[in-house]
Design an enzyme around this catalytic site. Structure first.
Site, PDB file in Angstrom:
ATOM      1  N   GLU A  71       0.812  -1.209   0.000  1.00 24.82           N
ATOM      2  CA  GLU A  71       0.000   0.000   0.000  1.00 24.82           C
ATOM      3  C   GLU A  71       0.847   1.261   0.000  1.00 24.82           C
ATOM      4  OE1 GLU A  71      -2.885   0.262   3.174  1.00 24.82           O
ATOM      5  OE2 GLU A  71      -3.289   2.366   2.714  1.00 24.82           O
ATOM      6  N   GLU A 105       3.652  11.179  10.557  1.00 22.57           N
ATOM      7  CA  GLU A 105       4.241  10.936  11.878  1.00 22.57           C
ATOM      8  C   GLU A 105       4.353   9.450  12.176  1.00 22.57           C
ATOM      9  OE1 GLU A 105       1.935  13.220  11.124  1.00 22.57           O
ATOM     10  OE2 GLU A 105       3.283  14.929  11.349  1.00 22.57           O
TER      11      GLU A 105
END
Lengths: 379, 333
Positions: A251, A366
């Site tokens: 992905e 993050e």
């Protein structure tokens, strides 16, 4: 830091001829795409287009022919993907099935599931969405609460999924849900399973969520005593977390993490022809694009070789997202939006809004950097 | 050269560099001393002829394999003109000229000569011509890495020849390729230092590497360092296939990527180390000062980006993507 090593890879000998065929197809299919369609790229949903792509044999390319696939290499598939994205093709109706759901079913599904589902994905007829995030579970995915209980003949599903792109248009969702209570302590990754949910089942409410772009691609999907058959389970009960995370390298490293705003760069290069002051900043964009593509090819090659480049994929996604996200802002430093040609101006306007999502979807910046930091031996 | 032999050479060079160079060597170099002991340890490994084709008596190493060696040399901030010697020998052999023994370097005619004062001979490139000279009298100069970058008054040419078309007319591409790979190596070394420090330096009762603010910055560092490495090695691969002249695009992209990474990552490294990192006694600045220097040599990011951008503009946006993919694939048809 072994997990941050990249083995170089090139496209295969068949690539050039295949690329030429895909380009001819896209020239024809894309004649009437508006700047907004090209700007949306894989956030555009067009079933007729996906069926045409399927008819060319360009969905499920790597799957066995017995399941509607075409037994082609992963690198050939990559050629098709990057051509689609470079052209800004509306690939959203088959993107998730080809990238994630199909490969998952191929790898872990039963023979019956493969025969029932995969040919439909490969033909472009079946569209899939991803059921991961919930209202209270985003980056902390394992805290999810949607649950499925065993009942005679199958499963009873209750809970809510959110941010499901194209949920209102898709046929199936593969949902990650809790199938046994979370154990005490830190092991909340246990007891999760992946279920195939037919979105036409009764008890499902799909509420579109309108976004700042004006589009409504997101949805909130509520499951209220939805009964699923026994064979809705994909893979092993309780192994859902490992199954879902093993898809992530696929992905996260693909060209869709680099090329989301590529059509705008091409427009910019044309619009800025002869502008000598723009040459240097444009050259930096081109250099970045070339480097990112080399990194993405490397990860695709490592995946094809059976390695598990999850960390490299996170790294490429982080850099790629930053590149595609910064592009609209970088271009408006070179040319006033008022001075942009009409098509470029519209593309720029749309991407200015959409680009905010690039470092969110598929795992936030993050979280990606957290994965890299862990590999570095920090924390 | 076979893959195995190349891997063995890599390993030997890595070991010799680890054994023979340290911060004391780097400091000594800055006082003008040639690290003879390190040279004596590295010289026998045969790097001098590594890039010379086998039929000319060399090892026939590919540029991609050589990039791995340049990376190692950068990692160790190698205080020796080994990369320069390899490049000089490649140029001589390309022009059909013999490679002399001893310390050898190369430069574009009229430009500062890396390691000139320590060289026995210098190879000068001028408009597609290659010439070999005794190094002659050096007027010392240096980059901010305090590596010798000298003005030479070389002796008369001992040999002269023409570069084949695939090498192009200038030395810049070869220098850019070498410096890109060295930067990628120096970035890896600086990253390792910074990670190690973050895991050991304790503030607020825990290693600073536990703070997400530090983790996120070091993750970005690692990503930029990986990009520089992939770019440099890919450019070397392109140069193996197309020749240095026709790999100008890839080499330029690599130099831009490595140069940008050098700026970003050196800043992060110093931020992680704080005050101790800017002290003379610390090892970090031997890497960061080289990173800042190597950005300037073989064409800056600005130089290459201007060239690549102007070429893209001239071709038009519709050609941009097809041109990028065709560069890899035209060899396959």
């Amino acid at each position: 830091m072994e997990g941050l090593r990249f083995t170089l890879r090139d496209t295969p000998p068949e690539a050039a001829a295949l690329r030429a065929r895909v380009r001819d197809f896209l020239d024809e299919a894309g004649r009437d795409w508006t700047p907004e369609v090209r700007a949306r790229s894989w956030m555009g949903f067009d079933r007729a287009f996906s069926r045409a792509v399927g008819a060319e044999g360009w969905i499920g390319m790597g799957w066995p022919t017995a399941y509607g696939g075409h037994a082609r290499s992963a690198m050939e598939r990559l050629v098709v993907l990057e051509e689609m994205l470079a052209a800004g093709a509306p690939v959203g109706a088959h993107w998730i099935g080809d990238r994630q759901s199909g490969p998952l079913i191929l790898r872990l599904g039963t023979e019956e599931q493969r025969r029932r589902i995969l040919p439909g994905i490969a033909s472009g007829a079946l569209a899939f969405c991803i059921g991961l995030s919930e209202p209270d579970s985003g980056s902390d995915l394992a805290s999810l609460r949607t649950k499925a209980e065993r009942v005679p003949g199958g499963w009873r599903l209750n809970g809510r999924k959110i941010w499901t792109t194209f949920g209102h248009l898709c046929d199936y969702m593969i949902a990650l849900v809790r199938t046994s209570p979370a154990p005490e302590g830190a092991a909340k990754h246990k007891g999760l399973s992946q279920l195939l949910v037919d979105l036409r089942s009764s008890g499902i409410t799909i509420r579109p969520i309108r976004e700042l772009t004006g589009d409504a691609t997101f949805n909130e999907i509520t499951f209220d005593d939805v009964l699923l058959p026994e064979d809705a389970l994909i893979g092993r009960e309780g192994a859902g977390w490992a199954q879902a995370t093993s898809e992530l390298a696929f992905e996260r490293s693909g060209p869709d993490r680099i090329l989301s705003s590529y059509p705008l760069l091409a427009e910019g290069v044309t619009a800025l022809a002869g502008d000598t002051a723009a040459a240097e900043p444009l050259g930096r964009e081109v250099a970045r694009l070339w480097t990112l593509r080399r990194m993405s090819l490397a990860v695709a090659g490592m995946l094809e070789d059976g390695e598990d480049p999850l960390r490299q994929a996170a790294l490429v996604k982080d850099l790629g997202n930053s590149f595609e996200q910064a592009l609209p802002g970088n271009l408006r430093r070179l040319i006033d939006t008022d001075a942009m040609p009409e098509g470029m101006r519209r593309m720029h306007a749309y991407l200015t809004m959409l680009a905010t999502t690039f470092s969110l979807r598929g795992g936030t910046r993050e979280i990606m950097r957290g994965i890299i930091a862990k590999e570095l031996g920090l924390r | 050269m076979s893959e195995d032999l190349s891997a063995i050479l890599q390993e030997q060079v890595a070991r010799a560099l680890t054994d023979a160079t340290d911060v004391a060597t780097l400091r000594a170099l800055e006082t003008g001393a040639f690290p003879q002991a390190a040279w004596d340890a590295l010289e026998p490994l045969g790097l001098a002829l590594a890039l010379v084709p086998e039929e000319a008596g060399g090892a026939g190493l590919s540029l991609e394999d050589a990039a791995g060696l340049f990376l190692l040399l950068g990692q160790h901030a190698a205080p020796l003109p080994l990369a320069e010697g390899m490049g000089a020998a490649l140029l001589l052999a390309a022009a059909g000229l013999p490679v002399p023994e001893g310390v050898l370097t190369f430069a574009a005619a009229g430009e500062a000569v890396p390691w000139g004062r320590h060289a026995a001979h210098v190879v000068l490139v001028d408009g597609g011509r290659v010439s070999l000279h005794p190094a002659g009298i050096a007027t010392p100069g240096e980059n901010i890495g305090r590596e010798p970058r000298d003005a030479l008054a070389p002796g008369p040419a001992l040999e002269e020849g023409a570069l084949p078309a695939r090498f192009g007319a200038e030395a810049r591409g070869l220098t850019a390729l070498i410096r890109s790979a060295q930067m990628a190596g120096a970035l890896q070394a600086a990253l390792a230092l910074a990670v190690d420090y973050a895991n050991t330096r304790v503030q607020f009762g825990r290693p600073i590497g536990r703070f997400q603010a530090i983790q996120q910055q070091l993750a970005l560092f690692a990503a930029e360092a990986a990009a520089a490495s992939v770019a440099a090695r890919s450019a070397a691969r392109a140069a193996d296939r197309r020749g240095l002249a026709d790999a100008g695009f890839e080499i330029g992209c690599a130099k831009i990527t490595a140069g940008e990474a050098a700026g970003t990552c050196a800043a992060i490294a110093h931020q992680v180390f704080a005050a101790i990192g800017v002290t003379e006694e610390h090892a970090l600045h031997h890497l960061t000062r080289r990173l800042w220097s190597w950005r300037e040599e073989g064409g800056t990011e600005r130089f290459w980006a201007q060239r690549i951008g102007a070429a893209a503009q001239a071709r038009g946006g519709a050609a941009l993507w097809p041109d990028i993919t065709a560069r890899d694939e035209e060899f396959l048809i």
